[in-house]
Design an enzyme around this catalytic site. Sequence first.
Site: not given
Lengths: 506, 98, 495
Positions: A82, A181, A157
């Site tokens: 990420k 997330s 996210s």
Amino acid sequence: MTDATLLTKPAHELAAMLRAGEITSEELTRAHLEQIEALNPTLNAFLAVDADGALATARAIDARRAAGEELGPLAGVPIAVKDNFCTRDLPTTCGSRMLEGWVPPYDATIITRLRDAGLVILGKTNMDEFAMGSSTETSAFGPTRNPWDIDRIPGGSGGGSSAAVAGFLAPLAVGSDTGGSIRQPGAVTGTVGVKPTYGGVSRFGVVAMASSLDQPGPVARTVLDAALLHEVMAGHDPRDSTSIDRPVPALADAARLRDVRGMRVGVVKELGGEGYDVAVEARFLEAVELLKEAGAEVIEVSCPHFTYALSAYYLIHPAEVSSNLARFDAMRYGMRCGDDGTNGAEAVTSITRGEGFGREVKRRLIIGTHALSSGYHDQYYGSAQKVRTLVARDFDAAFELCDVLVSPTTPTVAFKLGERMNDPLAMYKADLCTIPSNLAGNASASFPVGVSDEGLPIGLQVMAPPLADDRLYRIGGWLEAVLEETWGGPLLQQMKPLPETKAVFA
Amino acid sequence: MALTADDVARLAGLARLHLTEAECAELAPELDIILSSVDQVAAVARDDIPMMTHALPLTNVMRDDVVTPSLTPEQALSGAPATEDGRFRVPQILGEDA
Amino acid sequence: MTEILDYDDVLESFDPAIGLEVHVELSTASKMFCGCSTTFGAEPNSQTCPVCLGLPGSLPVVNAKAVESAIRIGLALNCQIAPWGRFARKNYFYPDMTKNFQTSQYDEPIAHDGWVDLEVEGEMFRIEVERAHMEEDAGKLTHVGTSGRIHGAEYSLLDYNRAGTPLIEIVTRPILGTGAKAPQVAKAYVSHLRDLMRALKVSDVRMEHGSLRCDANISLAHKGAQELGIRTETKNVNSLRSVERAITFEMRRQGALLLDGGRVKQETRHFDEATGTTRSGRSKEEAQDYRYFAEPDLVPIAPSAEWIEELRATLPEQPVARRKRLATEWDADELAMRDIVAVGAMDMIEETVAAGAPPQAARKWWVGELARRANEGGVELEELPITPRDVAEVCALVVSGELNDKLARQVFEGVLAGEGSAREVVDARGLAIVSDDGALKEAVDKAIAANPDVAARIRDGKHQAIGALIGQVMKAMRGQADAGRVRELVLEELG
């Protein structure tokens, strides 16, 4: 000719093939890079791909293996990261214009651990801007699409990581979970996502959103894969003051146990009912039935303050955000606007932040500033931290009665892109079930439990007491085995393949 | 208590965030909805309940007073929008005397 | 031009209240929250890392030595040590602060509710210490432009080597009832803190390097009024003398304003060393909103009772008690002790005595000859290139009769000139007293022969004339004779 079925194999199988010399890491990495090339234009899962670096790492691992060196259990397996993990060789943007092109001069602890374990970093995945969002639509670099239906969100996210894993662009990914997330993207893409106990995985080098809630964790297609990756990531880090200095429980062993007899499973009364999709509730109840049949003791428990968790979260979270994001001031790194000689530093900071941050970040900066400001601090921030205590007490009481708690991961299946962008409250509700564990700091995970009528994946959330992360894997490993037997294979096999995909099931 | 566009502008000032008048006007009602939806926390937050500022009850995490390697000045300055003489160059600082 | 009032007139109408916030930079090897070195004067930005640069993703870890120092300072200030306390973020934007919040302590300071007793010109004052808390320093700004000051600067340059250096902020409660002595009490307090930090060995307290910095709050209340007046906060008060001057000036400025029916504006003011005046800085009319909250990246500090007691046992003697003890040991009266403190000779004398010198002699040399030379050279006493051991050596030579005071001064001159140790200077310069009676007798006989009339007077019992002969002998011996022995020899011949 690369074996096309490599892309759909679980990471632990790939690792075994690497160990046995059946494939090389270079071959495996190349296969994934080709899949990224084919699908990323559609999915926008990766913001940066490091083909040369990944191949060089893969060759180095192959050479070490050939030299007879003892390597870690996941050595040579590719992984996606990420874009809020600092990497010294790749830009780290957090999905924001503010950090476009910024290459940190250091690696996050987790990145160091991945490298040391011989994992091959493919690139950086898309995310909501500074992780603020539940759909990956607030990214400054365009939304990521769900491989199950490219008109739908992949969750957020960490939508880039979940889409990459679900779309077979990477067998593994690392994410961070502040309000859901990792888990919510896992649920809406049919993948496994785990939020470890707060402090279980180092936050050093993970760009902070809300420091007291953020927790990095593994993203994978199988429960055992997640456990193996979790074991690589976990453990004390002296550079993170909130890191737990205790042995990590045996997670992979728990994933392999496949036995839930005698486990006490609590169904949280408050996490269900109005606002939950019929299919979400149906799959959830089926999973609970399976647990009973397998010899688990299922109890209904009440956690009355979970009702207030979302509200408390949307005060604590923006408050910490407003402070954590203050450092983006155009002075030392990142974007600088308005420095034309007529503006002082103060104006340059203000203009840059106005230009560099997107709408959702601005919303939360203003709310957070308000929640902490004199005259409102007690009413908002102070009250929210008290509610946090109440939520943690609810968990404590429930864990007196149960070994784990279960609920749907998120109230609905993946919604359509754009559907909730102008309705922040509706967007925030995606995290209704996941937020309590961030507030209390306990371990929590999402596992696939089936699809809706329109064929969209649904997840089951399992919550365990702090430091008992192994219980998540025990439930998850058993559940996966039972369900795959009924499905005749992994859930992802039910996904309609994207036209450009190179991934094939064996 | 409704949040006005002026309130938003004042908060934006504290957050060093340039917002246009239109943005302030748009954000005010949005933020208002969010704030009124979270207002309920004050109702359950009784005086006798302690605040939970940390997810885990750890204390006394400290390191020994030992010097560890720093970045080189080049690394430290590598992301800077502007530098001069090994230092970060920033626009003139107004509004305070020192 | 700022109106100011005569100091006496200020005191006729007003009672001053002062409050002092002193920042002490700790002399730890590494920074408060990271392992970067704190060494002064390194190449710009060479002592920085992701943590003290506030890079995204970085996290702080507390320096245990800084906490230990904070506790020891708290104990030495007679404070309570908090059994549990969190760090807090103080949020405000300024380019010298890399995170745009300062990691500090807010409502849970590590030390609180202490006191310090001071004696100023024979009068005792108790200064109440509200709190002492831990925080971090900011980076260093250089303004580039025509004036070098902020106004008129075209841009600024930032060096973050200092960013994250551990600081202890010590805050007093309002100090009341000091009247005319307000400026001296403030100075004595800061001086006391300086001595204390030095004795604790927690800071090098070099005010000129900014390792001890003082902000002074000053307000005036009309005589007999119950409430305090509106205060100003004067920054940049960075020498002991400035503390006294800044407070005196602010009292006179505020006095003139108030007597004129005006109102003191609550504001930050800056002290100008050159003019001895203060000038208005950033207005505090609209108070800063620091939006404090508990630092989530650091866990609470909860020092155990055992640790606190362990640290209490390491405390050095309190300066006041030490002064009392030394006065007794050295048989020095109050006036003599004041001289010793004034020239900063306490430590040096103590070490000289410890090295075997008689207290009387040690005091005499450090407060007299050596203080004079330090003063001439414009340096601190301890910066002179002479050690207490050298001085003790000279004292021993005087005691044994090898040197007299006059020769001793020459030895000091040699040591200070870098000619070596006291012994080496004595040998190299051939400064020892001539103790060979043969040579002395010869000189005495010569002097008697050359001054028959003086000799006659001495023979007649007029012993006061003996000085003239001793002088002659000493001259002949180039000072290297023991005057007492010469006297004996003269009397042997003529008595």
